[in-house]
Scaffold this active site. Structure first.
Site, PDB file in Angstrom:
ATOM      1  CG  MET A 174      -4.706  -2.695  -4.261  1.00  0.00           C
ATOM      2  SD  MET A 174      -3.961  -1.404  -5.288  1.00  0.00           S
ATOM      3  CE  MET A 174      -2.409  -2.175  -5.732  1.00  0.00           C
ATOM      4  CE  LYS A 175      -1.750  -1.615   5.875  1.00  0.00           C
ATOM      5  NZ  LYS A 175      -0.322  -1.943   5.934  1.00  0.00           N
TER       6      LYS A 175
END
Length: 276
Positions: A174-175
């Site tokens: 996600m990052k």
């Protein structure tokens, strides 16, 4: 729990120093730190910073972490797996290893596997914004089977962890997927501004961009992004190489992420020599 919790940092750069201040303000009993540079000329600045904050420096990572409840790994992205493998040789059951490095999902999965062999618990932690302004309250995505328990304990100490998955790798994915856009936009704006300046066309080009995106002040954005790259480009380049690894592991083309990494590295301001 604040009075009994003990924190250790492996790696004592911006993240370690910023988090230390926040933890001590929330009543954490004691903080120890180890950095690969401790004991050297370049490391004297880090050791002095630790002393000013109220953190005890150790001459090995193992000594820093002996009594720690939570062990934070806050090193460079390329050292993520190696640090986890080393820590696995002396971590104990009951300790929680919190990996805040900007590494690829597959790297985090291998690090988690190494820590599991020690009996300690591994928590994947993806830091979602620069830490200086929010400090300990910076948004962090947490992953792994112990993510919920760790978040409850650390949030009581002033942190801002949000558990997102019990599966290792998803928080980092996600990052890094977000970073492709953020770091990519920075690289685009730096190159665009440089080209505009070379041809003395910045005002008309930015005016044209403003017509397409009227909510954006492109002069301010270009200046801000140039400074971000100049200040953090080396770290951002390492992060984007991890993003390239993530893409390659998924069978996707990593070339764009690699090019962003190169652009971030080119734009980074040279660091002054120690003592300068």
């Amino acid at each position: 729990m604040a009075g009994s919790a003990r924190i250790a940092f492996i790696g004592y750069g911006e993240v370690g120093q910023t988090f230390s201040r926040g933890f001590l303000a929330h009543g954490v009993a004691g903080i120890h730190a180890y950095d690969l540079l401790f004991g050297s000329g370049p490391g004297s600045r880090l050791e002095e910073a630790a002393r000013r904050i109220g953190v005890t420096c150790a001459d090995t990572a193992e000594r820093a972490c002996t009594e720690a409840t939570f062990v934070f790994s806050a090193v460079t992205a390329d050292r993520t797996e190696a640090v986890a493998a080393e820590a696995a040789s002396w971590l104990k059951p009951g300790q929680i290893f919190v990996d805040v490095n900007s590494a690829a999902p597959t790297t985090k999965q291998r690090a988690a596997q190494a820590i599991a062999a020690s009996g300690a618990d591994y928590v994947e932690a993806a830091v979602m914004a620069p830490v200086l302004k929010p400090g300990l309250r910076v948004p962090i995505l947490a992953g792994g089977p112990k993510a919920v328990d760790a978040a409850e304990a650390l949030n009581r100490l002033g942190m801002n962890l949000t558990p997102v998955s019990e599966i290792f790798g998803r928080a980092s994915a996600m990052k890094l997927c977000r970073s492709i856009v953020i770091k990519g936009l920075e690289a685009l704006m730096v190159d665009c501004a440089a080209a505009c300046e070379a041809w003395d066309v910045k005002d008309p080009v930015f005016a044209s961009l403003h017509e397409t995106f009227p909510s954006i002040d492109f002069h301010a954005l270009a200046a801000d992004m140039r400074e971000r790259v100049a200040t953090h480009g080396i770290r951002r380049a390492a992060e984007m190489r991890e993003a390239a690894e993530m893409l390659a592991a998924a069978g996707l083309e990593p070339g764009l992420a690699s090019a962003i990494a190169d652009a971030q590295q080119r734009g980074a301001r040279a660091k002054p020599a120690a003592g300068a």
